[in-house]
Design a protein around this motif. Structure first.
Motif, PDB file in Angstrom:
ATOM      1  N   ARG A   2      28.236  38.451   2.934  1.00 36.56           N
ATOM      2  CA  ARG A   2      27.745  39.940   3.733  1.00 36.56           C
ATOM      3  C   ARG A   2      28.393  39.428   5.117  1.00 36.56           C
ATOM      4  O   ARG A   2      28.437  38.370   5.622  1.00 36.56           O
ATOM      5  N   THR A   3      28.725  40.458   5.951  1.00 37.34           N
ATOM      6  CA  THR A   3      29.410  40.072   7.393  1.00 37.34           C
ATOM      7  C   THR A   3      28.131  40.318   8.412  1.00 37.34           C
ATOM      8  O   THR A   3      28.487  39.969   9.228  1.00 37.34           O
ATOM      9  N   VAL A   4      27.231  40.928   7.788  1.00 33.21           N
ATOM     10  CA  VAL A   4      25.871  41.142   8.756  1.00 33.21           C
ATOM     11  C   VAL A   4      24.598  40.825   7.873  1.00 33.21           C
ATOM     12  O   VAL A   4      24.678  40.760   6.879  1.00 33.21           O
ATOM     13  N   ILE A   5      23.698  40.551   8.713  1.00 34.66           N
ATOM     14  CA  ILE A   5      22.323  40.201   8.394  1.00 34.66           C
ATOM     15  C   ILE A   5      21.783  41.603   7.645  1.00 34.66           C
ATOM     16  O   ILE A   5      21.738  42.402   8.539  1.00 34.66           O
ATOM     17  N   THR A   6      21.400  41.424   6.370  1.00 36.23           N
ATOM     18  CA  THR A   6      20.948  42.729   5.685  1.00 36.23           C
ATOM     19  C   THR A   6      19.711  42.340   4.850  1.00 36.23           C
ATOM     20  O   THR A   6      19.699  41.281   4.657  1.00 36.23           O
ATOM     21  N   GLU A   7      18.793  43.320   4.501  1.00 32.41           N
ATOM     22  CA  GLU A   7      17.495  43.062   3.703  1.00 32.41           C
ATOM     23  C   GLU A   7      17.713  43.624   2.605  1.00 32.41           C
ATOM     24  O   GLU A   7      16.599  43.960   1.732  1.00 32.41           O
ATOM     25  N   THR A   8      18.840  43.591   1.950  1.00 31.58           N
ATOM     26  CA  THR A   8      18.917  44.176   0.599  1.00 31.58           C
ATOM     27  C   THR A   8      19.588  43.064  -0.234  1.00 31.58           C
ATOM     28  O   THR A   8      20.160  42.220   0.152  1.00 31.58           O
ATOM     29  N   CYS A   9      19.395  43.526  -1.442  1.00 32.84           N
ATOM     30  CA  CYS A   9      20.156  42.469  -2.562  1.00 32.84           C
ATOM     31  C   CYS A   9      20.247  43.132  -3.965  1.00 32.84           C
ATOM     32  O   CYS A   9      19.525  44.265  -4.000  1.00 32.84           O
ATOM     33  N   SER A  10      21.203  42.832  -4.666  1.00 34.92           N
ATOM     34  CA  SER A  10      21.367  43.649  -5.894  1.00 34.92           C
ATOM     35  C   SER A  10      21.223  42.754  -7.296  1.00 34.92           C
ATOM     36  O   SER A  10      21.613  41.658  -7.185  1.00 34.92           O
ATOM     37  N   ARG A  11      20.833  43.519  -8.281  1.00 36.66           N
ATOM     38  CA  ARG A  11      20.738  42.765  -9.578  1.00 36.66           C
ATOM     39  C   ARG A  11      21.916  43.187 -10.360  1.00 36.66           C
ATOM     40  O   ARG A  11      21.943  42.967 -11.511  1.00 36.66           O
ATOM     41  N   LYS A  12      22.893  43.956  -9.818  1.00 33.01           N
ATOM     42  CA  LYS A  12      23.949  44.215 -10.606  1.00 33.01           C
ATOM     43  C   LYS A  12      25.275  43.153 -10.275  1.00 33.01           C
ATOM     44  O   LYS A  12      25.146  42.571  -9.174  1.00 33.01           O
ATOM     45  N   GLU A  13      26.101  42.927 -11.156  1.00 34.33           N
ATOM     46  CA  GLU A  13      27.074  41.890 -10.944  1.00 34.33           C
ATOM     47  C   GLU A  13      27.812  42.176 -10.045  1.00 34.33           C
ATOM     48  O   GLU A  13      28.544  41.372  -9.351  1.00 34.33           O
ATOM     49  N   TYR A  14      28.215  43.629  -9.740  1.00 29.80           N
ATOM     50  CA  TYR A  14      29.416  43.978  -8.948  1.00 29.80           C
ATOM     51  C   TYR A  14      29.440  43.355  -7.704  1.00 29.80           C
ATOM     52  O   TYR A  14      30.563  43.144  -7.236  1.00 29.80           O
ATOM     53  N   PRO A  15      28.489  43.315  -6.728  1.00 29.46           N
ATOM     54  CA  PRO A  15      28.655  42.787  -5.176  1.00 29.46           C
ATOM     55  C   PRO A  15      29.052  41.431  -5.180  1.00 29.46           C
ATOM     56  O   PRO A  15      29.493  40.850  -4.321  1.00 29.46           O
ATOM     57  N   TYR A  16      28.961  40.618  -6.243  1.00 28.65           N
ATOM     58  CA  TYR A  16      28.989  39.153  -6.253  1.00 28.65           C
ATOM     59  C   TYR A  16      30.178  38.669  -6.639  1.00 28.65           C
ATOM     60  O   TYR A  16      30.695  38.896  -7.698  1.00 28.65           O
ATOM     61  N   ASN A  17      30.702  37.730  -5.765  1.00 23.04           N
ATOM     62  CA  ASN A  17      32.141  37.324  -5.786  1.00 23.04           C
ATOM     63  C   ASN A  17      32.145  35.688  -6.241  1.00 23.04           C
ATOM     64  O   ASN A  17      33.169  35.147  -6.714  1.00 23.04           O
ATOM     65  N   TYR A  18      31.137  35.058  -6.139  1.00 25.87           N
ATOM     66  CA  TYR A  18      30.919  33.874  -6.503  1.00 25.87           C
ATOM     67  C   TYR A  18      30.085  33.470  -7.257  1.00 25.87           C
ATOM     68  O   TYR A  18      28.841  33.697  -7.312  1.00 25.87           O
ATOM     69  N   TRP A  19      30.336  32.682  -8.405  1.00 22.96           N
ATOM     70  CA  TRP A  19      29.352  32.461  -9.777  1.00 22.96           C
ATOM     71  C   TRP A  19      29.537  30.821  -9.887  1.00 22.96           C
ATOM     72  O   TRP A  19      30.358  30.339  -9.642  1.00 22.96           O
ATOM     73  N   GLY A  20      28.160  30.524 -10.336  1.00 20.21           N
ATOM     74  CA  GLY A  20      28.025  28.965 -10.629  1.00 20.21           C
ATOM     75  C   GLY A  20      28.493  28.950 -12.115  1.00 20.21           C
ATOM     76  O   GLY A  20      29.027  29.984 -12.802  1.00 20.21           O
ATOM     77  N   GLN A  21      28.671  27.929 -12.680  1.00 23.80           N
ATOM     78  CA  GLN A  21      28.914  27.763 -14.048  1.00 23.80           C
ATOM     79  C   GLN A  21      28.014  27.901 -15.101  1.00 23.80           C
ATOM     80  O   GLN A  21      28.090  27.757 -16.404  1.00 23.80           O
ATOM     81  N   GLY A  22      26.712  27.920 -14.910  1.00 21.56           N
ATOM     82  CA  GLY A  22      25.748  28.259 -15.651  1.00 21.56           C
ATOM     83  C   GLY A  22      24.816  27.069 -15.938  1.00 21.56           C
ATOM     84  O   GLY A  22      25.395  26.002 -16.142  1.00 21.56           O
ATOM     85  N   THR A  23      23.585  27.244 -16.628  1.00 10.03           N
ATOM     86  CA  THR A  23      22.828  26.036 -16.811  1.00 10.03           C
ATOM     87  C   THR A  23      21.927  26.720 -17.852  1.00 10.03           C
ATOM     88  O   THR A  23      21.295  27.714 -17.985  1.00 10.03           O
ATOM     89  N   GLN A  24      21.734  25.966 -19.217  1.00  6.96           N
ATOM     90  CA  GLN A  24      21.097  26.402 -20.463  1.00  6.96           C
ATOM     91  C   GLN A  24      19.570  26.307 -20.282  1.00  6.96           C
ATOM     92  O   GLN A  24      19.326  25.260 -20.020  1.00  6.96           O
ATOM     93  N   VAL A  25      18.943  27.360 -20.505  1.00  5.21           N
ATOM     94  CA  VAL A  25      17.502  27.440 -20.594  1.00  5.21           C
ATOM     95  C   VAL A  25      16.995  27.564 -22.289  1.00  5.21           C
ATOM     96  O   VAL A  25      17.514  28.714 -22.551  1.00  5.21           O
ATOM     97  N   THR A  26      16.489  26.894 -22.714  1.00  9.58           N
ATOM     98  CA  THR A  26      16.013  27.165 -24.167  1.00  9.58           C
ATOM     99  C   THR A  26      14.459  27.160 -24.173  1.00  9.58           C
ATOM    100  O   THR A  26      13.840  26.072 -23.982  1.00  9.58           O
ATOM    101  N   VAL A  27      13.776  27.997 -24.702  1.00  9.67           N
ATOM    102  CA  VAL A  27      12.347  27.977 -24.662  1.00  9.67           C
ATOM    103  C   VAL A  27      11.888  28.158 -26.284  1.00  9.67           C
ATOM    104  O   VAL A  27      12.290  29.107 -27.020  1.00  9.67           O
ATOM    105  N   SER A  28      11.419  27.198 -26.844  1.00  3.94           N
ATOM    106  CA  SER A  28      11.398  26.878 -28.291  1.00  3.94           C
ATOM    107  C   SER A  28      10.159  25.969 -28.584  1.00  3.94           C
ATOM    108  O   SER A  28      10.080  24.871 -27.619  1.00  3.94           O
TER     109      SER A  28
END
Length: 128
Positions: free
Chosen positions: A101-127
């Motif tokens: 973001r270019t300014v401080i905002t109080e919003t966030c999204s659970r959609k993929e679209y605004p996210y430009n940077y992603w981690g490699q992922g970590t596996q979670v297994t519940v069993s």
């Protein structure tokens, strides 16, 4: 170039807890909203939780509301996902993502679209 590294995944029994961490380095912007996403085998990636630049606003998927907590420590450039009362259906690869973001905002999204940077992922297994 911003780099994100997730950690904390693993195998846990139903009803157990895990805390995922996402450490960021190489900042190019001052402000980021942050999201946690997950992808189970054969399913689309879904937004689990997000947190605003200041941390005052959070948003959760209905499936994890009341069980998961997202938080951020800006001094440590780290975001966390505390996962309690885990269920087998929580099994997935979990990803953190940063939305610059270019300014401080109080919003966030659970959609993929605004996210430009992603981690490699970590596996979670519940069993059991």
């Amino acid at each position: 170039q911003l780099q994100l590294v997730e950690s904390g995944g693993g195998l846990v029994q139903p009803g157990g807890s895990l805390r995922l961490s996402c450490a960021a380095s190489g900042f190019a912007k001052d402000y980021y909203a942050i999201g946690w996403f997950r992808q189970a085998p054969g399913k689309e990636r879904e937004g689990v939780a997000c947190i605003s630049v200041t941390g005052r606003t959070t948003n959760y998927a209905d499936s994890v509301q009341g069980r998961f907590t997202i938080s951020r420590d800006n001094a440590k450039n780290t975001v966390y996902l505390q996962m309690d009362s885990l269920k087998p259906e929580d099994t997935a690869v979990y990803y953190c993502a940063f939305d610059p973001r270019t300014v401080i905002t109080e919003t966030c999204s659970r959609k993929e679209y605004p996210y430009n940077y992603w981690g490699q992922g970590t596996q979670v297994t519940v069993s059991s």
